[in-house]
Design an enzyme around this catalytic site. Structure first.
Site, PDB file in Angstrom:
ATOM      1  N   ASP A   1      -7.876 -77.444 -16.593  1.00  0.00           N
ATOM      2  CA  ASP A   1      -8.761 -76.590 -17.396  1.00  0.00           C
ATOM      3  C   ASP A   1     -10.208 -76.829 -16.964  1.00  0.00           C
ATOM      4  O   ASP A   1     -10.707 -77.943 -17.092  1.00  0.00           O
ATOM      5  CB  ASP A   1      -8.614 -76.939 -18.884  1.00  0.00           C
ATOM      6  CG  ASP A   1      -7.160 -76.875 -19.340  1.00  0.00           C
ATOM      7  OD1 ASP A   1      -6.614 -75.778 -19.404  1.00  0.00           O
ATOM      8  OD2 ASP A   1      -6.587 -77.955 -19.615  1.00  0.00           O
TER       9      ASP A   1
ATOM     10  N   ASP B   1      -6.851 -72.956 -15.324  1.00  0.00           N
ATOM     11  CA  ASP B   1      -7.557 -72.047 -16.234  1.00  0.00           C
ATOM     12  C   ASP B   1      -9.055 -72.196 -16.001  1.00  0.00           C
ATOM     13  O   ASP B   1      -9.592 -73.303 -16.094  1.00  0.00           O
ATOM     14  CB  ASP B   1      -7.254 -72.409 -17.706  1.00  0.00           C
ATOM     15  CG  ASP B   1      -5.842 -71.984 -18.117  1.00  0.00           C
ATOM     16  OD1 ASP B   1      -5.233 -71.180 -17.394  1.00  0.00           O
ATOM     17  OD2 ASP B   1      -5.380 -72.466 -19.169  1.00  0.00           O
TER      18      ASP B   1
ATOM     19  N   ASP C   1      -1.627 -78.389 -16.397  1.00  0.00           N
ATOM     20  CA  ASP C   1      -2.544 -77.474 -15.719  1.00  0.00           C
ATOM     21  C   ASP C   1      -3.915 -78.133 -15.576  1.00  0.00           C
ATOM     22  O   ASP C   1      -4.102 -79.277 -15.993  1.00  0.00           O
ATOM     23  CB  ASP C   1      -2.662 -76.159 -16.511  1.00  0.00           C
ATOM     24  CG  ASP C   1      -3.395 -76.347 -17.837  1.00  0.00           C
ATOM     25  OD1 ASP C   1      -3.729 -77.501 -18.189  1.00  0.00           O
ATOM     26  OD2 ASP C   1      -3.649 -75.347 -18.516  1.00  0.00           O
TER      27      ASP C   1
HETATM   28  P1  UTP Z   1      -3.854 -77.084 -22.567  1.00  0.00           P
HETATM   29  O1  UTP Z   1      -2.791 -76.181 -23.081  1.00  0.00           O
HETATM   30  O2  UTP Z   1      -4.104 -77.073 -21.109  1.00  0.00           O
HETATM   31  O3  UTP Z   1      -3.514 -78.544 -23.093  1.00  0.00           O
HETATM   32  O4  UTP Z   1      -5.177 -76.673 -23.307  1.00  0.00           O
HETATM   33  P2  UTP Z   1      -3.892 -79.965 -22.538  1.00  0.00           P
HETATM   34  O5  UTP Z   1      -4.297 -80.742 -23.707  1.00  0.00           O
HETATM   35  O6  UTP Z   1      -4.855 -79.869 -21.402  1.00  0.00           O
HETATM   36  O7  UTP Z   1      -2.510 -80.529 -22.059  1.00  0.00           O
HETATM   37  P3  UTP Z   1      -1.807 -80.405 -20.635  1.00  0.00           P
HETATM   38  O8  UTP Z   1      -1.923 -81.763 -20.048  1.00  0.00           O
HETATM   39  O9  UTP Z   1      -2.475 -79.376 -19.821  1.00  0.00           O
HETATM   40  O10 UTP Z   1      -0.402 -80.057 -20.963  1.00  0.00           O
HETATM   41  C1  UTP Z   1      -6.352 -77.454 -23.268  1.00  0.00           C
HETATM   42  C2  UTP Z   1      -7.111 -77.245 -24.509  1.00  0.00           C
HETATM   43  O11 UTP Z   1      -7.768 -76.004 -24.475  1.00  0.00           O
HETATM   44  C3  UTP Z   1      -7.711 -75.370 -25.718  1.00  0.00           C
HETATM   45  C4  UTP Z   1      -6.793 -76.157 -26.598  1.00  0.00           C
HETATM   46  O12 UTP Z   1      -7.541 -76.781 -27.602  1.00  0.00           O
HETATM   47  C5  UTP Z   1      -6.202 -77.222 -25.711  1.00  0.00           C
HETATM   48  O13 UTP Z   1      -6.163 -78.472 -26.308  1.00  0.00           O
HETATM   49  N1  UTP Z   1      -7.288 -73.972 -25.522  1.00  0.00           N
HETATM   50  C6  UTP Z   1      -6.261 -73.678 -24.686  1.00  0.00           C
HETATM   51  C7  UTP Z   1      -7.950 -72.982 -26.162  1.00  0.00           C
HETATM   52  O14 UTP Z   1      -8.903 -73.235 -26.911  1.00  0.00           O
HETATM   53  N2  UTP Z   1      -7.581 -71.696 -25.981  1.00  0.00           N
HETATM   54  C8  UTP Z   1      -6.558 -71.374 -25.179  1.00  0.00           C
HETATM   55  O15 UTP Z   1      -6.256 -70.202 -25.031  1.00  0.00           O
HETATM   56  C9  UTP Z   1      -5.886 -72.392 -24.508  1.00  0.00           C
HETATM   57 MN    MN Z   2      -4.551 -78.550 -19.728  1.00  0.00          MN
END
Ligand code: UTP
Ligand code: MN
Length: 528
Positions: free
Chosen positions: A337, A452, A335
């Site tokens: 972020d 997100d 995804d």
């Molecule tokens: P992600 O699930 O998107 O992981 O959350 P990522 O490390 O970017 O991996 P991929 O590549 O998308 O699979 C990003 C970071 O945001 C935090 C977590 O620490 C995670 O590492 N997070 C995520 C939160 O703090 N709260 C949430 O509800 C979701």
């Molecule tokens: Mn991510």
């Protein structure tokens, strides 16, 4: 060396719990074992048999596993008033133990007494360890059990081992066994941080925190090339089905398991069933194939540009930052972020609603869900959640834009305007049957992507950025480190020092690491 009869080659479906079975006749019978990852052996030399018996019983009453004899399942060798070399010599004499094959940690009684006091096995720290002269591997610096004290780049030199441990972690997650999930995830994470490839069991001597089960798996792979337990999980129908179902956006282990127990095995069966899906799951299933195809860095950059433009329509000075895996240098992600803030605190309030509304009017949004303070992450990490205003969404991104990304012209031009003029609106969308595929994205002219959006007030921005950069295990260990070693409480909003009874302010991630007394680890080395 005396081997207990528990060392069996794994066959068939994995048992749900790592078994530490009390031997008939041992005083462990009747006591509940709480900490299956730790096997203690108390060295009688200089301790004496009656004190040894007393300490063994004390530990067993507290749920610790104490071995009478030295064996391969011992992880923690505890002695009193001995040097490391004395202990090794004694063990060699008593058990014919060969030092090269020795993987347990040599500890001073301080680790034992502190663990008894805490009522749980404490992380091994340097001060607990007995030094062994002449043993290079032991005198080298130990690898920290905390991911936030390790540098983990994307160059994983132990992929064969970490992939196997990941399967075990996933399977533990599917059995809702958090302890095992964490133990395997941590073991995998430690191996990722090593600068070399592990080729023999002795390479693990610097890693006191590796659990027995993980060590066993590693040993088997090093010796046989694969691990029978992992192979059997991979062929397990429940594992395969839960893996498939939990890959749907909006579906957690509980739901996947429920569908499995109702007899469902495939996505097509789910589509054909009359099971009531939530709006989120409906969207997740509809765009499953697109969302399963990884997001590229170029796509992530494009989405960031689009969001930035939309945000600037309403708040020209707002700042949009790409966080998550892409900030850690990953080329692909599941995804995108994005973190939004504004230097004038308070201005950021409500921006997310305006942005999404505006983007929806341009037909760029396939699904969105605003969440606020009541939100809790779908995961086994109870520590990872925050109260920021956020929007979990699925974007509709024109493939043409992505294909042309390389061209200077597109990156300088207005990506939104192009998306807007080319968007074909509803006609396109009806085409997205529940079967929508990533391969179909080309013909259809767009691709669905998970995005997100998170809004943080400026004063909390550094904490939010640190929290949303990950990796998840890195974050988890930062919080665990803060709590256990610093008596501080860290989250994505703040850092509270309970000894001074104050919140520690920070405007950069570097300051947060400094508050925690940690060496700064840049994002690309947080891939724990
Ligand atoms: P992600 O699930 O998107 O992981 O959350 P990522 O490390 O970017 O991996 P991929 O590549 O998308 O699979 C990003 C970071 O945001 C935090 C977590 O620490 C995670 O590492 N997070 C995520 C939160 O703090 N709260 C949430 O509800 C979701
Ligand atoms: Mn991510």
């Amino acid at each position: 060396m005396a081997l207990l009869p528990r060392k069996k080659r794994f066959k068939g479906v994995p048992a749900p719990i790592v078994p530490r079975v009390p031997l008939a006749g041992s005083s462990q019978v009747g006591e509940e074992i709480k900490f299956h990852e730790v096997g203690i052996f108390l060295v009688e030399r200089r301790m004496g048999s009656s004190r040894r018996r007393f300490l063994s019983e004390l530990a067993r009453r507290k749920g610790f596993w104490v071995e009478e004899l030295m064996s391969e399942s011992v992880t923690h060798v505890v002695s009193e008033n001995n040097t490391g070399n004395e202990v090794l010599e004694w063990l060699e004499k008593q058990n014919g133990l060969c030092r090269n094959g020795f993987t347990a940690t040599l500890l001073d009684i301080t680790w034992f007494t502190e663990s008894m006091g805490a009522g749980r096995p404490l992380e091994v720290e340097n001060r607990h360890q007995l030094q062994v002269e002449g043993a290079v591997a032991v005198t080298e610096e130990l690898i920290s059990p905390y991911a936030c004290q390790r540098r983990t780049s994307l160059m994983n030199k132990n992929r064969l081992l970490t992939e196997a441990l990941k399967v075990l972690a996933e399977n533990a997650e599917f059995s809702e066994s958090e302890g095992r999930y964490l133990a395997f995830s941590r073991a995998s994470s430690i191996l990722k941080s090593l600068p070399h490839t592990v080729t023999k069991v002795e390479d693990l001597q610097r890693i006191p925190s590796l659990g027995v089960h993980s060590r066993k798996v590693i040993k088997e792979i090093l010796e046989d090339g694969s691990c029978s337990e992992v192979e059997s999980i991979l062929h397990n129908e429940r594992y395969q089905t839960l893996k498939q179902f939990t890959s749907i956006f909006g579906v957690g282990v509980k739901t996947a398991d429920k569908w499995y127990r109702e007899g469902l095995r495939t996505l097509d069966q789910l589509r054909a069933s009359d099971i009531k899906l939530t709006r989120k799951q409906e969207a997740g299933l509809m765009h499953h194939s697109d969302l399963g195809a990884q997001v590229t860095r170029a796509e992530a950059d494009l989405i960031k540009q689009i969001v930035e433009r939309a945000v600037h329509i309403f708040l020209p000075h707002a700042v949009v930052t790409l966080a998550g895996g892409f900030r850690r240098g990953k080329d692909f992600g599941h995804d995108v972020d994005l973190l939004i803030t504004h230097p004038e605190e308070g201005k950021e309030e409500g921006i997310i609603y305006q942005v999404i509304k505006w983007m929806a009017s341009k037909d760029l949004i396939l699904y969105h869900n605003f969440t606020g303070s009541s939100y809790k992450a779908k995961s086994m990490d109870p520590e990872i959640f925050d109260h920021f205003e956020k929007c979990l969404s699925i974007f509709r991104l024109k493939t043409e834009l992505v294909n042309n990304l390389e061209s200077e012209e597109v990156s300088r031009s207005d990506p939104l305007a192009r998306n807007e003029t080319r968007a074909t609106g509803l006609a396109d969308r009806t085409e997205t049957s529940r079967q929508g595929t990533a391969a179909g994205a080309g013909e259809r002219g767009w691709k669905a992507m998970r995005v997100d959006l998170v809004v943080a007030p400026f004063s909390q921005y550094a904490y939010a950025l640190l929290g949303w950069t990950g990796s998840r295990l890195f974050e988890r260990d930062l919080r665990r480190y803060a709590k256990h070693l610093k008596k501080m409480s860290l989250c994505s909003h703040s850092l509270f020092d309970s000894e001074q009874n104050i919140f520690l302010q920070a405007t950069t991630e570097e300051e947060i690491f400094a508050h925690l007394g940690l060496e700064y680890i840049p994002p690309h080395e947080r891939n724990a």
